[in-house]
Design an enzyme around this catalytic site. Sequence first.
Site, PDB file in Angstrom:
ATOM      1  N   PHE A 121       0.852  -1.128  -0.043  1.00 41.65           N
ATOM      2  CA  PHE A 121      -0.008   0.118  -0.183  1.00 41.65           C
ATOM      3  C   PHE A 121       0.986   1.142   0.024  1.00 41.65           C
ATOM      4  CE2 PHE A 121      -4.493   1.141   1.305  1.00 41.65           C
ATOM      5  CZ  PHE A 121      -5.056   0.284   0.416  1.00 41.65           C
ATOM      6  N   GLN A 247      -7.748  14.193   4.669  1.00 45.05           N
ATOM      7  CA  GLN A 247      -6.994  13.514   3.511  1.00 45.05           C
ATOM      8  C   GLN A 247      -8.097  13.530   2.009  1.00 45.05           C
ATOM      9  OE1 GLN A 247      -6.502   8.977   3.576  1.00 45.05           O
ATOM     10  NE2 GLN A 247      -4.493  10.048   3.670  1.00 45.05           N
ATOM     11  N   HIS A 249      -8.758  11.527  -0.940  1.00 47.10           N
ATOM     12  CA  HIS A 249      -8.083  10.361  -1.413  1.00 47.10           C
ATOM     13  C   HIS A 249      -7.902  10.460  -2.915  1.00 47.10           C
ATOM     14  CE1 HIS A 249      -7.756   6.022  -2.649  1.00 47.10           C
ATOM     15  NE2 HIS A 249      -7.677   5.769  -1.501  1.00 47.10           N
ATOM     16  N   LEU A 263     -15.311   5.842  -3.386  1.00 50.99           N
ATOM     17  CA  LEU A 263     -13.852   5.402  -3.352  1.00 50.99           C
ATOM     18  C   LEU A 263     -13.484   4.439  -4.485  1.00 50.99           C
ATOM     19  CD1 LEU A 263     -11.452   6.083  -1.804  1.00 50.99           C
ATOM     20  CD2 LEU A 263     -11.616   4.020  -0.598  1.00 50.99           C
ATOM     21  N   GLU A 266      -6.982   1.929  -3.146  1.00 51.25           N
ATOM     22  CA  GLU A 266      -5.561   2.073  -3.228  1.00 51.25           C
ATOM     23  C   GLU A 266      -5.041   0.682  -3.752  1.00 51.25           C
ATOM     24  OE1 GLU A 266      -3.739   4.696  -0.602  1.00 51.25           O
ATOM     25  OE2 GLU A 266      -2.000   3.709  -0.793  1.00 51.25           O
ATOM     26  N   ARG A 322      -1.059   9.485  -0.069  1.00 48.13           N
ATOM     27  CA  ARG A 322      -2.140   9.877  -0.924  1.00 48.13           C
ATOM     28  C   ARG A 322      -2.115  11.624  -1.064  1.00 48.13           C
ATOM     29  NH1 ARG A 322      -6.223   6.390   2.732  1.00 48.13           N
ATOM     30  NH2 ARG A 322      -5.771   4.559   1.571  1.00 48.13           N
ATOM     31  N   HIS A 388     -11.856  12.295   2.029  1.00 50.67           N
ATOM     32  CA  HIS A 388     -11.846  10.879   2.599  1.00 50.67           C
ATOM     33  C   HIS A 388     -12.020  10.705   3.906  1.00 50.67           C
ATOM     34  CE1 HIS A 388     -11.247   6.423   2.336  1.00 50.67           C
ATOM     35  NE2 HIS A 388      -9.946   6.447   2.533  1.00 50.67           N
ATOM     36  N   ARG A 424      -2.416  10.511   6.454  1.00 55.66           N
ATOM     37  CA  ARG A 424      -2.486   9.173   7.081  1.00 55.66           C
ATOM     38  C   ARG A 424      -2.191   8.122   6.077  1.00 55.66           C
ATOM     39  NH1 ARG A 424      -6.829   4.900   6.576  1.00 55.66           N
ATOM     40  NH2 ARG A 424      -7.935   6.242   5.287  1.00 55.66           N
TER      41      ARG A 424
HETATM   42  C1  LIG Z   1     -14.551   3.953   1.232  1.00 57.32           C
HETATM   43  C2  LIG Z   1     -13.592   4.061   2.400  1.00 57.32           C
HETATM   44  C3  LIG Z   1     -12.424   3.168   2.316  1.00 57.32           C
HETATM   45  C4  LIG Z   1     -11.558   3.289   3.316  1.00 57.32           C
HETATM   46  N1  LIG Z   1     -10.590   2.135   2.987  1.00 57.32           N
HETATM   47  C5  LIG Z   1      -9.421   2.009   4.266  1.00 57.32           C
HETATM   48  C6  LIG Z   1      -8.748   1.012   4.305  1.00 57.32           C
HETATM   49  O1  LIG Z   1      -8.546   0.176   3.184  1.00 57.32           O
HETATM   50  N2  LIG Z   1      -7.971   0.751   5.239  1.00 57.32           N
HETATM   51  C7  LIG Z   1      -7.869   1.776   6.420  1.00 57.32           C
HETATM   52  O2  LIG Z   1      -7.361   1.537   7.276  1.00 57.32           O
HETATM   53  N3  LIG Z   1      -8.961   2.583   6.548  1.00 57.32           N
HETATM   54  C8  LIG Z   1      -9.716   2.819   5.397  1.00 57.32           C
HETATM   55  N4  LIG Z   1     -10.747   3.896   5.474  1.00 57.32           N
HETATM   56  C9  LIG Z   1     -10.929   4.823   6.526  1.00 57.32           C
HETATM   57  C10 LIG Z   1     -11.717   3.880   7.583  1.00 57.32           C
HETATM   58  O3  LIG Z   1     -12.696   2.972   7.071  1.00 57.32           O
HETATM   59  C11 LIG Z   1     -12.342   4.685   8.631  1.00 57.32           C
HETATM   60  O4  LIG Z   1     -11.371   5.720   9.044  1.00 57.32           O
HETATM   61  C12 LIG Z   1     -12.712   4.098   9.727  1.00 57.32           C
HETATM   62  O5  LIG Z   1     -13.665   3.079   9.424  1.00 57.32           O
HETATM   63  C13 LIG Z   1     -13.585   5.025  10.800  1.00 57.32           C
HETATM   64  O6  LIG Z   1     -13.894   4.117  11.948  1.00 57.32           O
HETATM   65  P1  LIG Z   1     -14.450   4.490  13.264  1.00 57.32           P
HETATM   66  O7  LIG Z   1     -14.889   3.528  14.218  1.00 57.32           O
HETATM   67  O8  LIG Z   1     -13.724   5.936  13.712  1.00 57.32           O
HETATM   68  O9  LIG Z   1     -15.803   5.405  12.827  1.00 57.32           O
HETATM   69  P2  LIG Z   1     -17.014   4.752  11.977  1.00 57.32           P
HETATM   70  O10 LIG Z   1     -16.749   3.397  11.499  1.00 57.32           O
HETATM   71  O11 LIG Z   1     -17.279   5.760  10.794  1.00 57.32           O
HETATM   72  O12 LIG Z   1     -18.286   4.441  12.850  1.00 57.32           O
HETATM   73  C14 LIG Z   1     -18.984   5.666  13.361  1.00 57.32           C
HETATM   74  C15 LIG Z   1     -19.990   5.282  14.164  1.00 57.32           C
HETATM   75  O13 LIG Z   1     -20.591   6.491  15.090  1.00 57.32           O
HETATM   76  C16 LIG Z   1     -21.846   6.282  14.827  1.00 57.32           C
HETATM   77  N5  LIG Z   1     -22.260   7.769  15.119  1.00 57.32           N
HETATM   78  C17 LIG Z   1     -21.819   9.127  14.576  1.00 57.32           C
HETATM   79  N6  LIG Z   1     -22.383   9.876  14.890  1.00 57.32           N
HETATM   80  C18 LIG Z   1     -23.421   9.475  16.157  1.00 57.32           C
HETATM   81  C19 LIG Z   1     -24.200  10.165  16.900  1.00 57.32           C
HETATM   82  N7  LIG Z   1     -24.212  11.710  16.771  1.00 57.32           N
HETATM   83  N8  LIG Z   1     -25.045   9.439  17.810  1.00 57.32           N
HETATM   84  C20 LIG Z   1     -24.753   8.131  17.930  1.00 57.32           C
HETATM   85  N9  LIG Z   1     -23.830   7.512  16.838  1.00 57.32           N
HETATM   86  C21 LIG Z   1     -23.037   8.224  16.141  1.00 57.32           C
HETATM   87  C22 LIG Z   1     -22.342   5.922  13.509  1.00 57.32           C
HETATM   88  O14 LIG Z   1     -23.549   5.676  13.583  1.00 57.32           O
HETATM   89  C23 LIG Z   1     -21.224   4.987  13.497  1.00 57.32           C
HETATM   90  O15 LIG Z   1     -21.536   3.528  14.030  1.00 57.32           O
HETATM   91  C24 LIG Z   1     -11.631   3.973   4.114  1.00 57.32           C
HETATM   92  C25 LIG Z   1     -12.778   4.861   4.327  1.00 57.32           C
HETATM   93  C26 LIG Z   1     -13.706   4.853   3.441  1.00 57.32           C
HETATM   94  C27 LIG Z   1     -14.692   5.810   3.389  1.00 57.32           C
END
Ligand SMILES: Cc1cc2nc3c(=O)[nH]c(=O)nc-3n(C[C@H](O)[C@H](O)[C@H](O)COP(=O)(O)OP(=O)(O)OC[C@H]3O[C@@H](n4cnc5c(N)ncnc54)[C@H](O)[C@@H]3O)c2cc1C
Lengths: 627, 265, 253
Positions: A121, A247, A249, A263, A266, A322, A388, A424
């Site tokens: 990556f 970021q 992407h 998306l 990558e 990125r 992203h 990142r």
């Molecule tokens: C398309 C895409 C591809 C990606 N690919 C990669 C990858 O290959 N490798 C990598 O390392 N990272 C990747 N990322 C980044 C990574 O997926 C995210 O940064 C990460 O999943 C964020 O996880 P999190 O647990 O912080 O929050 P999230 O998974 O975003 O979860 C947030 C949670 O909070 C809840 N929430 C939000 N606001 C409230 C509220 N007010 N009240 C109650 N609940 C709330 C939501 O319902 C959800 O359940 C990617 C991101 C995207 C968008």
Amino acid sequence: MTNLERHSYDVVVIGAGGAGLRAAVEAREAGLRVAIICKSLFGKAHTVMAEGGAAASMGNVNDNDNWQVHFRDTMRGGKFLNHYRMAELHAKESPDRIWELEQWGALFDRTAEGKISQRNFGGHEYPRLAHVGDRTGLELIRTMQQRIVALQQKDGKTYASMESHLKVFPELTVTEIIKEDGKVAGVYGYWRETGAEVLFEAPAVIIATGGVGKTFKITSNSWEGTGDGHALALKAGANLVDMEFLQFHPTGMVWPPSVRGILVTESVRGEGGVLTNTNGERFMFKYIPDVFKDKYADNEEEADRWYTDQDNNRRPPELLPRDEVARAINTEVKAGRGTEHGGVFLDVSKRLTAEVIKKRLPSMWHQFYELAGVDITKEPMEVGPTCHYVMGGVEVEPDTAAAVGVPGLFAAGEVAGGMHGSNRLGGNSLSDLLVFGRRAGMGAAEYVKGAKAVAVSEASIKAAADRIEAPFTRSGGENSYSLHAELQEITHNLVGIIRTGSELKEAIEKIAEIRKRSANVSVAGGRKFNPGFHLAFDLDNMLLVAESTAKSAISREESRGGHTRDDFPQLDNKWRQINHIASFDGNVVSVRKQELPALPKELFDLFDVHELEKYMTPEEIAKGGAR
Amino acid sequence: MSGVFSPTRAKIKERTLRTDKWWLQPAITFGVLISFVIYATFRAFENKYYFSEPLVSPFYSPCLSTSCIEGSSPLGQPFNNEYFGIGISPALLILIFPLGFRMTCYYYRKAYYRAFWMSPPACAVAEPHTKYTGETRAPLILQNGHRWFFYFGLIFNVLLTYDAIIAFRDEEGHWGHMSVGTLVLLLNATLLWLYSLSCHTCRHTLGGRLKHFSKHPVRYKLWSWVSVLNHKHPTFAWISLFGVAFADIYVRNVASGAWTNFYFF
Amino acid sequence: MARKLKMRIWRGDADNGGLQDVTVEANEGEVVLDVIHRVQATQMGDLAVRWNCKAGKCGSCSMEINGKPRLACMTQVASYGDEETITVTPLRAFPVIKDLVTDVSFNYRKAMEIPSYEPPANLKPGEARMEQVDVERSQEFRKCIECFLCQDTCHVIRDHEENKKSFAGPRFFIRIAELDMHPLDTLKNRKQKAQEEHGLGMCNITKCCTEVCPEHIRITDNAIIPMKERVVDVKYDPLRWLGTKIRKREGIV
Ligand SMILES: Cc1cc2nc3c(=O)[nH]c(=O)nc-3n(C[C@H](O)[C@H](O)[C@H](O)COP(=O)(O)OP(=O)(O)OC[C@H]3O[C@@H](n4cnc5c(N)ncnc54)[C@H](O)[C@@H]3O)c2cc1C
Ligand code: SF4
Ligand code: SF4
Ligand code: FES
Ligand code: FES
């Protein structure tokens, strides 16, 4: 309020993405009663969309890999603005977190020896991303979800009910973190389904709400990415660090318009995808910055050889971090060498057979075939930058994930800041979620041991309830959908991938104006599952995020990682010592500078001094790391 | 009111809102299967025109009853054709097996549950029944015996392959000849093998039941091949059905003298 | 090229409701979810619809489009004729909450009833060794995005509310198959439980689940039928049953 739904727990986790679920597992295993709250259904959080993989230096594919190498890569990727301690913990603990998932039933792709396979990556020196095809996030979230169920089943054998000690509250939006006597006392929110309000009393709250992408027009994020946690933390008195770093992407879909921003993983480049402009030129060779010259190939032959022999060749420039690739694409398009839809070409069809593409990149094939009518085994994809990930976030203590300044508040995952510095690396987020999700769970468990539950006062309840009721009491006010669209237009045009001082100033003014108007939003229809009502709250959060971002951005007079200033295009080593800290007084966001902690000696010494000279001032180098 | 008309569900009065021709597939299945059943029943009771040296109709092979025409009984004639004073067609003794095989076949089950029982007639089209217990009770729980019919099916395949091989003779029993009838029987046997080999039970027995493919490389290979065939199991189910019917029609016409069996050499 | 699209959208709640006609603009390349969002932003601000990723990855936007269970974000408007009216309704196997949103909690309850993965007791983190060929079958089932379209279309519960208590549904049959085929899972009685508690025998393999699965998981051929065969091994096949008693093990390594 007498008929208010009330719950009381030891720990409330806001967010059911990777970070929130990992935190909940840890807190439950420490013996606490835990509530998990999320805005959508269980298992749908943003994490499900992650494709490429989770970075961990297990060394399964190349045994030269270890935590030190991973740490170095992470610091370089973040242009040394990372909080060193977070980067260190992350690099050291990621492998254990991945293996733990396997213990819980995850099925990663395998190497020939039967170990977890790892892929290349951008920015990672060795193949390092544990993955399952291109649906790693799904595997991660499903595994965590099933782990939660396993814990519930265990509780079911000990207690009367499976949900007595660990319960998920899906489709519930938190609108307020309530403090009493300066400490966290609970959270307040509403059920999306019915609009009914709920109070959770708890001494510890973990924010794991993910990102802010929906603040922008073109984004890979879902509707959930509205920066709720950032705003909740700000309002609760916590700080946001380095909000200028976003970021973009490099590869989002650009055509057709309805899928713009979705998306393109990558991994497409990791598996050999090549970027070309409309002249057919493989342009990335022109954009290798000096700091990366010795790691990236400057000619096609060497770049191509790298795919088969990584020890003796430098990697192709398509795999630069990125921010570099996104800027390069942006420049190409601006120079008129982009496609008619404003993108460039990304092609895997020439290097891999159709069969291999469908096996290694199944959901990409699917996505393009179904949504754009493009068969990526035969034709190139059209891609361009998309918003992203937010590097900035809640300022936390690295070891416990405790939010600085608010006892009882914790933050982990994308909503927390510091770990990734100014940019990142791909794959570092999924492992970040696990490492710091777990630490937040531990931190909260430790805190709860010493903290007494504080009762939530009626006054606090009333204030929170009034705020929810407000949009219904107004009529004929602004429409939240159109305000949202206006905000996205502003951020896209003025706080986007390339910024200038004057535009940022304009943005700050315009955001303030929208904020004024948003106080007047009214909602049609009732409380029951009403998206217009939901958006009214999300909008408020996005406005705070946009304000923090614009204000941090105007203050940082240099270009670094996910912050590019046209008027200050250079990396400036003096700025490397500075974090921006945003805080909120109830009216406006203010941003101040704070000195970055110095790299301790043992970490300093992991680097070649000549490399550090590119990032640090001579005085810093002379000091040689903190003791 | 149950099913999609239950009180908690969205109030929609149509039993389906599908706009495509969802009824076409079950209607065709119904038509074809019914025609086959009618023809097979007629032939089973007809009790003649099933043998014309060297061709035997698959409906009557192996002919096991004392009433069988000489030459059509390679396995002998262990059964009397008169039971309880009623003359029984020798076809009835054997049709049970292929019939049972196809009746319990996972694919045919899908086909007739949809087309005959309308359970459901098509996806997202409400079925007319008020109660449903699936394959949990008698008689449908017997569907779990599919593997026994599968084993018998294999025996029949061997016999019908034998029939095809002995068709490389002329009417006087001299080897080294081939006629259109030979081709017909050969095709029939091949299709039946494809049908049986692509069977889900076959897939399970050869490798599907294993937990670790890596420890059984040969069975894994077999499983992989059968999996490819299994993908086409519905196709084989249909064309082998036509194959059997056609083989019988061919033999019948030759035996009755309506067609002459053309010899290539 | 924008065009005017005629739609019928089901609006209402558990007590009342019906199809409402709307005309909305549709642009080239748009999916049904896009036009629903346009209706929401311009004509029906409180139209309830679930969605998250808009890329077919999260399984939130399940609904019925012209009577067929589908993901709205993966259904091209252009796949319908220019003059055709597109009818969208909520899933019809689950209780409706409001407009296009249904109560899918049934599925989460069922998920809690399936016994979890049980690794070997002495296996340390990082020591697991599994061959790619051994994990591939289970990996197919782990592609599931939990859109519950298969559950929605399955006539066993769609057409028979009373079966909901005794039938886990295709989504959870693939979960059971995934675990039963997992190279390291040690729990022994998954097959018996599938038949006795989760209602595998109710399925009459009519394959609607496979037809609607947006992840193209071959639910019936690769999970349900193999599980039915495995159930026969331990319950209805005297020879196999005897074999397992003698050799004291259930599956084959
Ligand atoms: C398309 C895409 C591809 C990606 N690919 C990669 C990858 O290959 N490798 C990598 O390392 N990272 C990747 N990322 C980044 C990574 O997926 C995210 O940064 C990460 O999943 C964020 O996880 P999190 O647990 O912080 O929050 P999230 O998974 O975003 O979860 C947030 C949670 O909070 C809840 N929430 C939000 N606001 C409230 C509220 N007010 N009240 C109650 N609940 C709330 C939501 O319902 C959800 O359940 C990617 C991101 C995207 C968008
Ligand atoms: S095959 Fe079985 S599980 Fe699938 S829809 Fe039909 S009855 Fe339901
Ligand atoms: S098996 Fe397919 S249809 Fe069923 S929930 Fe999973 S993805 Fe959806
Ligand atoms: S013959 Fe059809 S499944 Fe066995
Ligand atoms: S919105 Fe995620 S699958 Fe449609």
